[in-house]
Design a protein around this motif. Structure first.
Motif, short mmCIF file in Angstrom:
data_model
loop_
_atom_site.label_atom_id
_atom_site.label_comp_id
_atom_site.label_asym_id
_atom_site.label_seq_id
_atom_site.Cartn_x
_atom_site.Cartn_y
_atom_site.Cartn_z
N GLY A 157 -143.14 -56.33 15.72
CA GLY A 157 -143.41 -57.47 16.58
C GLY A 157 -144.16 -58.60 15.91
O GLY A 157 -144.45 -58.55 14.70
N PHE A 158 -144.46 -59.61 16.72
CA PHE A 158 -145.11 -60.82 16.24
C PHE A 158 -146.08 -61.34 17.29
O PHE A 158 -145.85 -61.20 18.50
N ILE A 159 -147.13 -61.97 16.82
CA ILE A 159 -147.98 -62.79 17.69
C ILE A 159 -147.40 -64.19 17.69
O ILE A 159 -147.13 -64.75 16.62
N GLU A 160 -147.19 -64.73 18.88
CA GLU A 160 -146.72 -66.11 19.03
C GLU A 160 -147.79 -66.95 19.70
O GLU A 160 -148.62 -66.44 20.46
N VAL A 161 -147.76 -68.26 19.43
CA VAL A 161 -148.65 -69.20 20.10
C VAL A 161 -147.83 -70.35 20.68
O VAL A 161 -146.78 -70.71 20.15
N ARG A 162 -148.31 -70.88 21.79
CA ARG A 162 -147.62 -71.99 22.46
C ARG A 162 -148.21 -73.31 22.00
O ARG A 162 -149.43 -73.51 22.04
N HIS A 163 -147.35 -74.20 21.54
CA HIS A 163 -147.80 -75.49 21.05
C HIS A 163 -148.55 -76.22 22.17
O HIS A 163 -148.07 -76.29 23.31
#
Length: 206
Positions: free
Chosen positions: A7-13
């Motif tokens: 998996g991955f950690i994502e961030v919202r712009h």
């Protein structure tokens, strides 16, 4: 055959949703395996309902890919799924959810018994209303009592092994020493920039 997590950690712009923002709303920040390399089924069940042998009420099970997942994560997941039919249980969870977890919550199981016959091998058993027959046969009735119903937590030696029994909480499987504390700390730090709802973990299993 074992089960692994990817998996991955994502961030919202911060500007996502603005008329002038042309990029994707979510972006990859970090691969999960840089922070967590374990395969603890107790934690998998607690968070995502995978290998849920202790009977947790999962935090975030079977949600699938987020509709607005970053193209990078979607491509990675679809490639894995195409190459390996065992890939499944894709889901995600936000930092806003994780930060509010009650770490005293317990699973349906009465407790967990760990047996350490050798330093590099740990056997684990779910304990409900009776001790497992194979444990009693090999190690005898635990000194905690003939039944686990009112047995206290305890640790003892038998037949050359160390046995450790006790109730399990979310803190036990997600807290310090589990590896998940690193994931949580990074997500907590990112939330200072992107807000709690703007940080999420997207995962799948093999």
């Amino acid at each position: 055959m074992g089960t692994d997590i990817y998996g991955f950690i994502e961030v919202r712009h911060p500007s996502a949703g603005e008329d002038w923002h042309e990029g994707e709303p979510w972006a990859v920040c970090m691969r999960l395996d840089l922070l967590y390399e374990g395969s603890d089924y107790a934690a998998f069940g607690c968070l995502f309902g995978v290998r849920n042998w202790l009977g947790w009420t999962p935090v975030a099970a079977e949600r699938g890919l987020p509709a607005d997942v970053s193209e990078s994560v979607r491509t990675d997941y679809e490639r894995d799924a195409r190459l390996d039919s065992a890939i499944d249980s894709c889901t995600w969870v936000s930092w806003a959810e994780l930060r509010e977890l009650d770490m005293t919550v317990r699973p349906a199981a009465r407790g967990m018994l760990e047996i350490l016959p050798r330093p590099w091998v740990i056997e684990r058993y779910r304990i409900d209303d009776q001790w497992p027959d194979e444990v009693v046969e090999q190690y005898g009735i635990p000194p905690l009592g003939a039944s686990p119903i009112e047995a206290p937590a305890g640790r003892w030696e038998a037949a050359g092994a160390t046995l450790d029994y006790g109730p399990v909480t979310r803190l036990d499987v997600l807290g310090p020493g589990t590896g998940w504390e690193h994931v949580f700390e990074v997500m907590r730090a990112l939330a200072q920039r992107f807000a709690p709802d703007g940080v999420r973990l997207v995962v799948w299993f093999e």
